[in-house]
Design an enzyme around this catalytic site. Structure first.
Site, PDB file in Angstrom:
ATOM      1  N   ASP A  63      52.550  97.557 -29.252  1.00  8.55           N
ATOM      2  CA  ASP A  63      51.591  98.620 -28.798  1.00  8.55           C
ATOM      3  C   ASP A  63      52.200 100.200 -28.775  1.00  8.55           C
ATOM      4  O   ASP A  63      51.496 101.068 -28.626  1.00  8.55           O
ATOM      5  CB  ASP A  63      50.876  98.350 -27.753  1.00  8.55           C
ATOM      6  N   HIS A  86      53.246  92.720 -16.903  1.00  3.83           N
ATOM      7  CA  HIS A  86      52.657  93.293 -15.919  1.00  3.83           C
ATOM      8  C   HIS A  86      52.241  92.468 -14.611  1.00  3.83           C
ATOM      9  O   HIS A  86      52.198  93.080 -13.649  1.00  3.83           O
ATOM     10  CB  HIS A  86      51.328  94.113 -16.047  1.00  3.83           C
ATOM     11  N   ASP A 106      57.683  96.870 -25.060  1.00  8.69           N
ATOM     12  CA  ASP A 106      56.128  97.180 -25.337  1.00  8.69           C
ATOM     13  C   ASP A 106      55.941  98.463 -24.880  1.00  8.69           C
ATOM     14  O   ASP A 106      56.758  99.039 -23.936  1.00  8.69           O
ATOM     15  CB  ASP A 106      55.655  96.382 -24.131  1.00  8.69           C
ATOM     16  N   HIS A 109      53.906  99.949 -22.694  1.00 13.40           N
ATOM     17  CA  HIS A 109      53.790  99.888 -21.152  1.00 13.40           C
ATOM     18  C   HIS A 109      55.102  99.572 -20.366  1.00 13.40           C
ATOM     19  O   HIS A 109      55.766  98.861 -20.918  1.00 13.40           O
ATOM     20  CB  HIS A 109      52.680  99.142 -20.942  1.00 13.40           C
TER      21      HIS A 109
HETATM   22 ZN    ZN Z   1      51.642  96.794 -23.398  1.00 11.76          ZN
END
Ligand code: ZN
Length: 372
Positions: A267, A142, A179, A181
């Protein structure tokens, strides 16, 4: 066939302190202090299982070196590096978005995390191992050039890519991010670079809530080298394996990178407190097997996995072990003890509304074959 798999872990990664947040919010008058979701547990317990299973003795340990300022400044602004350094002097600083706390000395640990991904990449590029897994913390995908966010201080994978380009003559790199996200940092760092393909499989509208749509395809001469697969919440093994077969593998074959980097977050697993997916260890194993195989096909097997998110302390270890077994070709005999519950769920069947998203991304992968 077994392979020589390098493995990075450092005790200091477990000492990265994310404070007493209650999950994602700071404690306050009506919020009881607790653990941040991003805690040492899931990663340290993965390392524990790697040791207890005996796999550690059959991997090649790679000692991480800290990244240098020069390494980090190829990707980040001087302002951001200085921000992390100064916040690191506080009892609890923040990487930039107010959700990414870290304790005193966090700058040095983040440099060691970026350095762990660099060390793994250098070991692969120098041929001292066949492939490598960097179990690093804090994560990186991120982090933007000028901002830390989502628990990420520095962009571990882009920093390692830039070392590979500066010192090892690598030009074309593909990043595969599974991931849950969106890999917004990686995407934005490379959205105008036609020599880096960024593929992200993630849960739509999760985090960041305003990035990761299929319409984001890269800009200018790099148009087509960003591929997002924003899967609906509830997606399981069927949707992930279909995304792999129909989008990720064709895109890698079309792009023909010289190095594959994998943002390895767990995740999207069946019991993650931050994700809403149902992926199991067997699917992570299949994804890793396929990525290792396609790397052998397109770039002499040069593939590096760098750990990202994954917040179930009990399940992440089995997902991670499955990936390491797939990379090394070594079976430890450790069975997923949650398989009896997680593997046979009807949630794993590919649903029409998931298929629609994959079909859209499939077009992008096919188009990539025409433009590169
Ligand atoms: Zn994540």
């Amino acid at each position: 066939m077994t392979r020589n798999t390098g493995y990075v872990w450092h005790e200091r990664y477990a000492w990265h302190d994310t404070g007493t947040f209650a999950g994602i919010v700071p404690p306050g008058p009506t919020v009881q202090p607790f653990h941040n979701f991003e805690s040492p547990e899931s990663k340290a317990r993965l390392n524990s299982l790697v040791e207890v299973s005996g796999l550690i003795e059959r991997l090649t340990p790679i000692r991480p070196r800290p990244a240098t300022e020069e390494d980090v400044l190829r990707v980040h602004t001087a302002r951001h590096v200085e921000h992390i350094r100064s916040q690191s002097l506080l009892p609890l600083g923040d990487a930039g978005d107010g959700w990414s706390p870290f304790g005193r000395g966090g700058y040095e640990i983040a440099m060691l995390a970026a350095g762990g991904t660099i060390s793994a990449t250098e070991a692969v590029l120098s041929g001292s191992v066949d492939n490598a897994y960097a179990l690093v913390r804090p994560p990186g995908h991120h982090a933007e050039r000028d901002l830390g966010m989502g628990y990420c201080l520095f962009a571990n994978i882009p920093i390692a890519i830039e070392v590979a380009r500066a010192r090892y003559g690598v030009e074309r790199v593909a990043v595969v991010d599974y991931d849950v996200h969106h890999g917004n940092g990686t995407q934005h760092i490379y959205e105008d670079d036609p020599d880096v393909l960024a593929i992200s499989l993630h849960q739509e509208f999760l985090f960041p809530q305003n990035t990761g749509s299929a319409a984001e395809m890269g800009v200018g001469r790099a148009e087509g080298t960003t591929i997002n697969v924003p899967l609906p919440a509830g997606s399981g093994n069927g949707a992930y394996l279909a995304s792999l077969q129909r989008v990720v593998l064709p895109a890698l074959r079309a792009f023909r990178p010289q190095l594959v980097m994998v943002a390895s977050g767990f995740d999207a697993s069946a019991v993650d407190p931050l994700g809403g997916m149902t992926v199991t260890a067997s699917a992570y194993r299949a994804i890793a097997e396929n990525l290792v195989d396609v790397a052998e096909e397109v770039c002499d097997g040069r593939i590096v996995f760098s750990h990202e998110g994954g917040y179930s302390p009990v399940y992440v270890p089995y997902c991670g072990l499955a990936v390491l077994e797939a990379m090394s070709g070594i079976e430890t005999g450790v069975l997923d003890p949650y398989a009896f519950s997680f593997e046979n769920s009807p949630a794993h069947q590919l649903k029409p509304w998931q298929d629609d998203v994959i079909a859209e991304a499939e077009v992008l992968a096919r188009r990539l074959g025409l433009v590169v």
